[in-house]
Scaffold this active site. Structure first.
Site, PDB file in Angstrom:
ATOM      1  N   HIS A  78       0.845  -1.192   0.000  1.00 56.70           N
ATOM      2  CA  HIS A  78       0.000   0.000   0.000  1.00 56.70           C
ATOM      3  C   HIS A  78       0.885   1.249   0.000  1.00 56.70           C
ATOM      4  CE1 HIS A  78      -3.087  -2.865   1.372  1.00 56.70           C
ATOM      5  NE2 HIS A  78      -3.962  -1.990   0.900  1.00 56.70           N
TER       6      HIS A  78
ATOM      7  N   LYS B 155      -0.215   4.653   4.728  1.00 55.60           N
ATOM      8  CA  LYS B 155      -1.148   3.729   5.385  1.00 55.60           C
ATOM      9  C   LYS B 155      -0.613   3.356   6.758  1.00 55.60           C
ATOM     10  CE  LYS B 155      -3.721  -0.605   4.806  1.00 55.60           C
ATOM     11  NZ  LYS B 155      -4.997   0.023   5.221  1.00 55.60           N
TER      12      LYS B 155
END
Length: 273
Positions: A155, A159
């Site tokens: 990600h 995040k």
């Protein structure tokens, strides 16, 4: 038919703004409430950070935003999930939780809320990921315990939780198919010096489920489940290229929740799989 009214927790975040984009595509929803934290610099401004205005102003008051709402969607921070669940229960508004990384007390609060409203917990609202969960569970049952399992996810660098809620959900599906507790077999790689296998030269424990994580750049979301046996390897991969994928899935889930009896639900229920 009049559109349903939607309240969004975390409206100023990536997913909150993606939901606004999805609503502009023409759906059965209209934005009713836009909620941000009390410290947000965008309080009192239009919910849309760019593009056509929604006519809905951002507030930090969940009660006001939930009044007249048909359903709520929560893409806020993990620490706010419990309070949002209480607010929805008090307002009798069903809730879809797309936020991830919340703790056990928050999960307990969601369970309490589910006694009076429908609550859908969706670590990933992509339809494709829901199918991936089913494929991973089916492969686990078919291949047996002799195949080693690894879950790799990537990600964007901002995040906060790792592994992702989606990766953990995949791990739970696989562990359940093996009739074991994920906490007993999970091994975490690439998560800092306290990871169980960090610096270890011991061989891999049979039956373990390995997790590895990348946090870099602007990666929207990638998950790969690998089954490795003697002489072969099977992989399932899901890649998301635009957060609209998650926003569309969230709206589909929110629409499904309306009129459901109280209880805890998942995206599998929405898709009937």
């Amino acid at each position: 038919m009049a559109p349903h009214s939607l309240a969004v927790f975390g409206i100023t975040g990536r997913m909150g703004q993606s939901l606004i984009r999805a609503l502009r595509e023409g759906t059965q929803f209209k934005l009713q409430g836009a909620i941000a934290s009390a410290g947000s610099p965008r309080l009192g401004l239009d919910a849309a950070a760019e593009g056509e205005a929604t006519g809905v102003m951002i507030t930090a008051d969940p009660g006001a935003a939930l009044e007249h709402a048909s359903v709520a969607v929560d893409f806020s921070l993990a620490g706010a999930v419990a309070a949002h669940a209480r607010a929805c229960a008090e307002a009798s508004v069903p809730l879809l939780v797309g936020a991830t990384g919340f703790d056990a007390p928050a999960k307990a609060e969601l369970t309490r809320a589910a006694r009076s409203i429908a609550v859908l917990i969706a670590p990933n609202t992509s339809v494709g990921v829901a199918v991936l969960n089913q494929l991973a569970a089916a492969a686990t049952r078919a291949l047996g315990a002799s195949y080693e399992v690894d879950i790799a996810e990537a990600h964007h660098r901002l995040k906060r939780d790792a592994p992702s809620g989606t990766a953990l959900s995949l791990g739970e599906a696989i562990a359940q198919a093996r009739a074991v507790a994920l906490s007993d077999v999970a091994v975490y790689e690439g998560l800092g010096p306290d990871a169980p296998r960090a610096g270890s030269d011991a061989p891999r424990k049979a039956g373990s489920i390995g997790f590895s994580v990348v946090r870099a750049g602007d990666i929207v979301g990638e998950h790969t489940v690998t089954f490795t046996g003697s002489g072969e390897r099977l992989e399932f991969t899901h890649r998301a290229f635009d957060r609209l994928t998650f926003a569309r899935g969230a709206l589909r889930g929110a629409a499904w929740l309306i009129g459901r009896p109280p209880g805890l639900y998942a995206m599998n229920d929405v898709l009937g799989i």
